[in-house]
Design a protein around this motif. Structure first.
Motif, PDB file in Angstrom:
ATOM      1  N   GLU A 176      -7.547   9.522  -1.029  1.00  0.00           N
ATOM      2  CA  GLU A 176      -6.849   9.515   0.254  1.00  0.00           C
ATOM      3  C   GLU A 176      -7.868   9.690   1.373  1.00  0.00           C
ATOM      4  O   GLU A 176      -8.679  10.621   1.327  1.00  0.00           O
ATOM      5  CB  GLU A 176      -5.834  10.654   0.290  1.00  0.00           C
ATOM      6  N   ALA A 236      -3.673  -2.514  -0.442  1.00  0.00           N
ATOM      7  CA  ALA A 236      -4.484  -1.594  -1.257  1.00  0.00           C
ATOM      8  C   ALA A 236      -4.904  -2.285  -2.544  1.00  0.00           C
ATOM      9  O   ALA A 236      -4.069  -2.866  -3.235  1.00  0.00           O
ATOM     10  CB  ALA A 236      -3.683  -0.342  -1.587  1.00  0.00           C
ATOM     11  N   PRO A 237      -6.184  -2.246  -2.882  1.00  0.00           N
ATOM     12  CA  PRO A 237      -6.677  -2.959  -4.061  1.00  0.00           C
ATOM     13  C   PRO A 237      -6.135  -2.389  -5.370  1.00  0.00           C
ATOM     14  O   PRO A 237      -5.671  -1.276  -5.397  1.00  0.00           O
ATOM     15  CB  PRO A 237      -8.196  -2.766  -3.975  1.00  0.00           C
ATOM     16  N   ALA A 254       0.837  -1.203   0.000  1.00  0.00           N
ATOM     17  CA  ALA A 254       0.000   0.000   0.000  1.00  0.00           C
ATOM     18  C   ALA A 254       0.869   1.249   0.000  1.00  0.00           C
ATOM     19  O   ALA A 254       2.094   1.164   0.107  1.00  0.00           O
ATOM     20  CB  ALA A 254      -0.929   0.014   1.217  1.00  0.00           C
ATOM     21  N   VAL A 255       0.236   2.363  -0.147  1.00  0.00           N
ATOM     22  CA  VAL A 255       0.884   3.660   0.012  1.00  0.00           C
ATOM     23  C   VAL A 255       0.194   4.358   1.183  1.00  0.00           C
ATOM     24  O   VAL A 255      -0.907   3.985   1.584  1.00  0.00           O
ATOM     25  CB  VAL A 255       0.774   4.521  -1.266  1.00  0.00           C
ATOM     26  N   SER A 256       0.832   5.364   1.715  1.00  0.00           N
ATOM     27  CA  SER A 256       0.206   6.117   2.794  1.00  0.00           C
ATOM     28  C   SER A 256       0.874   7.477   2.905  1.00  0.00           C
ATOM     29  O   SER A 256       1.844   7.766   2.205  1.00  0.00           O
ATOM     30  CB  SER A 256       0.299   5.363   4.133  1.00  0.00           C
ATOM     31  N   ARG A 257       0.319   8.286   3.772  1.00  0.00           N
ATOM     32  CA  ARG A 257       0.890   9.616   4.009  1.00  0.00           C
ATOM     33  C   ARG A 257       0.794   9.944   5.480  1.00  0.00           C
ATOM     34  O   ARG A 257      -0.177   9.551   6.145  1.00  0.00           O
ATOM     35  CB  ARG A 257       0.154  10.675   3.177  1.00  0.00           C
ATOM     36  N   VAL A 310      -4.467   6.905   4.386  1.00  0.00           N
ATOM     37  CA  VAL A 310      -4.281   5.634   3.678  1.00  0.00           C
ATOM     38  C   VAL A 310      -5.157   5.609   2.423  1.00  0.00           C
ATOM     39  O   VAL A 310      -6.017   6.482   2.243  1.00  0.00           O
ATOM     40  CB  VAL A 310      -4.629   4.446   4.603  1.00  0.00           C
ATOM     41  N   PRO A 311      -4.961   4.626   1.563  1.00  0.00           N
ATOM     42  CA  PRO A 311      -5.794   4.544   0.365  1.00  0.00           C
ATOM     43  C   PRO A 311      -7.243   4.208   0.695  1.00  0.00           C
ATOM     44  O   PRO A 311      -7.512   3.296   1.473  1.00  0.00           O
ATOM     45  CB  PRO A 311      -5.159   3.398  -0.447  1.00  0.00           C
ATOM     46  N   GLY A 312      -8.153   4.957   0.121  1.00  0.00           N
ATOM     47  CA  GLY A 312      -9.568   4.628   0.224  1.00  0.00           C
ATOM     48  C   GLY A 312      -9.987   3.884  -1.037  1.00  0.00           C
ATOM     49  O   GLY A 312      -9.259   3.019  -1.525  1.00  0.00           O
TER      50      GLY A 312
END
Lengths: 182, 182
Positions: free
Chosen positions: B98, A181-182, A52-55, B121-123
């Protein structure tokens, strides 16, 4: 002086502590003399697949872009929904300072004037963190060996106590926060 | 009604147009009858290696987390600094809304009260975009076939005209904006 000093290493280190993930010095011994933290960066991590990615917005308002990668064992476990993660699974978290992309913004502003679109990309790397599963070796910390590296070197020992404690709330997901994350 | 309608599909589609990447219907013919846009999502894209992450703030102030992945041919070209990208290279750009991670924020607030740290995170996925290199097949658009997919389906034909034009400023990097994140 480390390379990161020029871009505020002190502040970054403080944030690393604040976010509560692990920091690592050399191998530390638990009661049985076994190492409980990672002392080396796992090989090949940058080629692993994306989880996944994130911030993260830090206390000073600055922002990090992040990518979580997994080795083959970890990715297979994610795909199969297998918990706990099997021994051999390693999860990497790569953290970069988020910077505005002037190049991208120039294109966007030119093509779509007034739209207010802003592009951000990875700047300098802040740190890298790892969780490596070995249910025997790291039994004292949920089966996970934690590691935090800045400029390729393990971080200060004073941070290492925070790793496992902060991952406790994710116990139902084998102490792993990141979802695929899909 | 498409699944994304519930989360503002119209706004997302509008943004897709605004950011100026490609959209795709079925295969379109150029003067020679060759397809110039991708009509199908490349197989296995989600398992490709990470090129970089990025973020886009849209005109409405909302934010997208993004990951750019590359197939083996593309990643090899990045590592070797090879330009133009060789035929067979494919770059994927995955875009998610996001969203704030309440779970992560709960942990961060509990462990580090008052620090003001926020996790995102990814939505839901917004769309996926691809660039596939075939210097003969896609000669009219810099050797790249562009594709934009929402809910697994190619996007509206009206968007397809914007792809190549918007990538023109990156001509010196073979029309690819994304750089490899260290």
């Amino acid at each position: 002086m480390k390379g990161n000093d020029a871009v505020g290493f002190s502040a970054l280190a403080a944030t690393a502590a604040i976010v509560g993930f692990s920091a690592v010095a050399s191998e530390h011994a638990d009661g049985n003399g076994a190492p409980i933290f990672l002392s080396e960066i796992p090989q090949g991590y940058r080629d692993w697949q994306l989880i996944a990615v994130s911030r993260l917005i830090r206390g000073d308002g600055s922002s990090q872009l992040r990518a979580e990668l997994g080795n083959d064992v970890a990715i297979k476990a994610y795909h199969e929904g297998k918990l706990p993660f099997p021994d051999g699974a390693i999860i990497a978290a790569l953290h970069w300072n988020e910077v505005s992309s002037e190049d991208n913004n120039h294109v966007l502003a030119k093509g779509f004037p007034g739209a207010g679109i802003q592009s951000f990309v990875p700047g300098l790397g802040v740190n890298m963190q790892f969780m490596a599963k070995d249910s025997k070796k790291y039994a004292a910390t949920g089966g996970w060996g934690f590691g935090d590296f800045t400029n390729g070197k393990p971080s200060a020992e004073k941070l290492m106590q925070t790793c496992f404690a902060c991952h406790q709330p994710a116990k139902d997901h084998d102490f792993v926060f990141t979802r695929y994350a899909p």
